[in-house]
Design a protein around this motif. Structure first.
Motif, PDB file in Angstrom:
ATOM      1  N   ASN A  20       0.881  -1.024  -0.116  1.00 12.09           N
ATOM      2  CA  ASN A  20      -0.076  -0.154   0.277  1.00 12.09           C
ATOM      3  C   ASN A  20       0.923   1.591  -0.296  1.00 12.09           C
ATOM      4  N   LEU A  21       1.780   1.291   0.570  1.00 10.15           N
ATOM      5  CA  LEU A  21       2.156   2.660   1.093  1.00 10.15           C
ATOM      6  C   LEU A  21       3.247   2.272   0.095  1.00 10.15           C
ATOM      7  N   ARG A  22       3.645   1.955  -1.181  1.00  9.50           N
ATOM      8  CA  ARG A  22       5.016   2.089  -2.552  1.00  9.50           C
ATOM      9  C   ARG A  22       3.376   2.017  -3.492  1.00  9.50           C
ATOM     10  N   ASN A  23       2.278   1.445  -3.611  1.00 10.36           N
ATOM     11  CA  ASN A  23       1.351   2.421  -4.696  1.00 10.36           C
ATOM     12  C   ASN A  23       1.173   3.684  -3.844  1.00 10.36           C
ATOM     13  N   ILE A  63      -5.716   9.848 -10.069  1.00 11.88           N
ATOM     14  CA  ILE A  63      -6.103   8.875 -10.057  1.00 11.88           C
ATOM     15  C   ILE A  63      -5.832   9.137  -8.341  1.00 11.88           C
ATOM     16  N   ASP A  64      -7.272   8.464  -7.433  1.00  9.35           N
ATOM     17  CA  ASP A  64      -7.366   8.566  -6.764  1.00  9.35           C
ATOM     18  C   ASP A  64      -6.186   7.014  -5.781  1.00  9.35           C
ATOM     19  N   PRO A  65      -6.096   7.064  -4.931  1.00 11.33           N
ATOM     20  CA  PRO A  65      -6.064   6.077  -3.954  1.00 11.33           C
ATOM     21  C   PRO A  65      -6.515   5.562  -3.536  1.00 11.33           C
ATOM     22  N   ALA A  66      -6.981   5.571  -3.054  1.00 11.86           N
ATOM     23  CA  ALA A  66      -8.163   4.847  -2.186  1.00 11.86           C
ATOM     24  C   ALA A  66      -8.201   3.547  -2.741  1.00 11.86           C
ATOM     25  N   GLU A  67      -8.522   4.144  -3.667  1.00 10.26           N
ATOM     26  CA  GLU A  67      -9.231   2.990  -4.727  1.00 10.26           C
ATOM     27  C   GLU A  67      -8.260   2.012  -5.288  1.00 10.26           C
ATOM     28  N   TYR A  68      -7.087   2.201  -5.093  1.00 12.34           N
ATOM     29  CA  TYR A  68      -6.039   0.950  -5.052  1.00 12.34           C
ATOM     30  C   TYR A  68      -6.172   0.713  -3.828  1.00 12.34           C
ATOM     31  N   GLY A  82      -4.621  -4.770   5.459  1.00 13.19           N
ATOM     32  CA  GLY A  82      -3.104  -4.185   5.913  1.00 13.19           C
ATOM     33  C   GLY A  82      -3.732  -3.479   7.255  1.00 13.19           C
ATOM     34  N   GLY A  83      -2.868  -3.918   8.060  1.00 11.82           N
ATOM     35  CA  GLY A  83      -3.223  -2.747   9.850  1.00 11.82           C
ATOM     36  C   GLY A  83      -2.845  -1.166  10.015  1.00 11.82           C
ATOM     37  N   GLU A 134      -7.210   7.122   4.847  1.00  9.62           N
ATOM     38  CA  GLU A 134      -6.008   7.798   4.903  1.00  9.62           C
ATOM     39  C   GLU A 134      -4.451   7.885   4.294  1.00  9.62           C
ATOM     40  N   LEU A 135      -5.109   6.852   3.331  1.00 11.34           N
ATOM     41  CA  LEU A 135      -4.063   6.842   2.224  1.00 11.34           C
ATOM     42  C   LEU A 135      -4.120   7.729   1.541  1.00 11.34           C
TER      43      LEU A 135
END
Lengths: 353, 84
Positions: free
Chosen positions: A219-222, A233-238, A243-244, A250-251
């Motif tokens: 997730n971090l890397r993406n 692009i909306d990061p939340a969609e990916y 994950g914890g 937040e992403l």
């Protein structure tokens, strides 16, 4: 597909074998030697190691860097199939689920091949024939002429529906990120499904713990990749579930602000493991360096877990990761030497324990 | 409190109740053997795995597999202590 085998897990046997194999992987010295070799020398060096059988079997049909790469992939597939022959009971299930990552890899390879109009043979070389897909399906993937055909061929697998959904995004944006994430997401969702509720410190719990770390890292890397590429692009969609560290909301906020993201990770449970990676990101501002540091951190985390809990799936996962890393390192060296990169440049690319 | 102590001393010292010394020794040895077997099964599996990967591990594997034998050997002593 769920394969349930009878009986209890044979952790002792499998981890003894796996640890022995892990010790035989290339170490820092071997890499230092390899980096300074010409492609031909690399091939000869490999013939004297672990990869002898594969090099000899493929030597008549291929040569040079292709031979090295083909041998690497085949050796990888052989070792991971071995893992499945040894394991029994729940341990087998864990390994099978984890190795499905190579199905994901194969799907991504096929999609990239179509996207870049690569030759069939080139795609074929990059496939890793382990995991769940039968050879026939893989051959169909290689021969596919369009991304739609790939999705069509996969319609009966876990990747079918997510790929079909991501197709419209791909057509709008023209980048591969949506498709590749759909594949990753299908893989991780399925992985966590099988796990169910887990007890802390049990083999299952540890497996969950490790997967959580891996998903967090991804997730971090993406998030960083999307932030850097500047694509809208909306990061939340990916966001990959399970994950914890982050939730989708937040992403989305953190992806726009790298400093805050770094602070957030530093304060989390991964703070210690990722300390070097974070410093590199904050200082050099280089995404490549950060991603490599992330890989190293994951590798170290898995080794730590496998030392702390020897009778669990952790040693196996740790071996799988280390072996993958070795294959990628050798491939990077061979390709780098072929392209005429300098020793320092190649060493930058390596992830060494 | 006193009663419990008295009761305990009677139970522990009175040889006529319960089982004979020989039977007790037999149980002790038997349980020791079970423990040894359990330990060896797991160590043995690991040892076979290690030897399969690397022949040099044969001797260390054998030593570690034989280590739990100490359990049954010590249990064996019980026979001579209480058996007669």
């Amino acid at each position: 597909m769920k394969v349930r085998t009878e009986g209890s897990s044979n952790y002792e046997y499998v981890s003894a074998r796996v640890r022995s194999r892990k010790r035989k992987l290339f170490d820092g010295d071997d890499y230092r030697k390899l980096v300074r070799m010409e492609p031909g020398e690399i091939a000869r060096f490999m013939e004297e190691t672990e990869y002898e059988t594969e090099m000899n079997a493929l030597g008549t049909r291929h040569s040079g860097v292709d031979l090295v790469e083909y041998a690497l992939n085949r050796n990888l597939a052989k070792h991971f199939d071995d893992l499945l022959t040894w394991a029994e009971g729940p341990l087998y299930d864990y390994i099978v689920n984890y190795l499905r990552k190579f199905d994901a890899w194969n799907v991504k390879t096929a999609v990239r091949g179509v996207y870049t109009d690569a030759a069939t043979e080139a795609v074929e070389t990059d496939l890793i024939r382990t995991g769940e897909f039968p050879d026939r399906l893989l051959d169909r993937l290689v021969e596919a002429g369009s991304i739609e055909e790939v999705a069509e061929a996969l319609s009966t697998t876990i990747f079918g529906d997510p790929l079909a959904e991501a197709m419209s995004d791909f057509e709008n944006e023209g980048v591969l990120v949506p498709l590749e994430n759909a594949v990753d997401r299908a893989f991780y969702t399925h992985l966590m499904d099988e796990l169910g509720r887990s007890v802390p410190n049990s083999p299952e719990g540890l497996y969950g713990e490790f997967l959580e770390a891996e998903i967090d890292f991804r997730n971090l890397r993406n998030a960083l990749r999307i932030a850097r590429s500047g694509v809208d692009i909306d990061p939340a969609e990916y966001h990959i579930e399970g994950g914890g560290l982050f939730d989708p909301e937040e992403l989305r906020q953190l992806a726009t602000n790298v400093d805050e993201l770094v602070e957030r990770v530093r304060a989390s449970t991964y703070g210690d493991e990722l300390a070097t990676a974070l410093e590199e990101l904050a200082a050099a501002d280089s995404l490549v360096g950060f991603e490599r540091a992330l890989e190293t951190a994951l590798l170290e985390y898995s080794s730590k877990l496998s030392n702390r809990y020897p009778l669990s799936v952790c040693p196996v996962i740790s071996y799988v990761l280390a072996k993958e890393r070795e294959v990628e390192n050798v491939r990077a060296i061979a390709r780098g030497r072929e392209a005429g990169l300098s020793v320092e440049e190649i060493e930058e690319e390596l992830v060494v324990r | 409190m006193m009663e419990t102590l008295e009761l305990a001393s009677v139970v522990l010292q009175d040889g006529s109740g319960g089982i004979s010394g020989q039977a007790a020794a037999a149980i002790a040895v038997g349980l020791g053997a079970l423990g040894t077997g359990y330990a060896q099964s797991r160590i043995g599996a690991a040892a076979v795995g290690a030897v399969a990967e690397d022949d040099d591990m044969f001797v260390p594997g054998l030593i570690f597999t034989a280590l739990p034998e100490t359990l049954i050997i010590i249990a064996f002593v019980t026979i001579f202590l209480v058996g007669n």
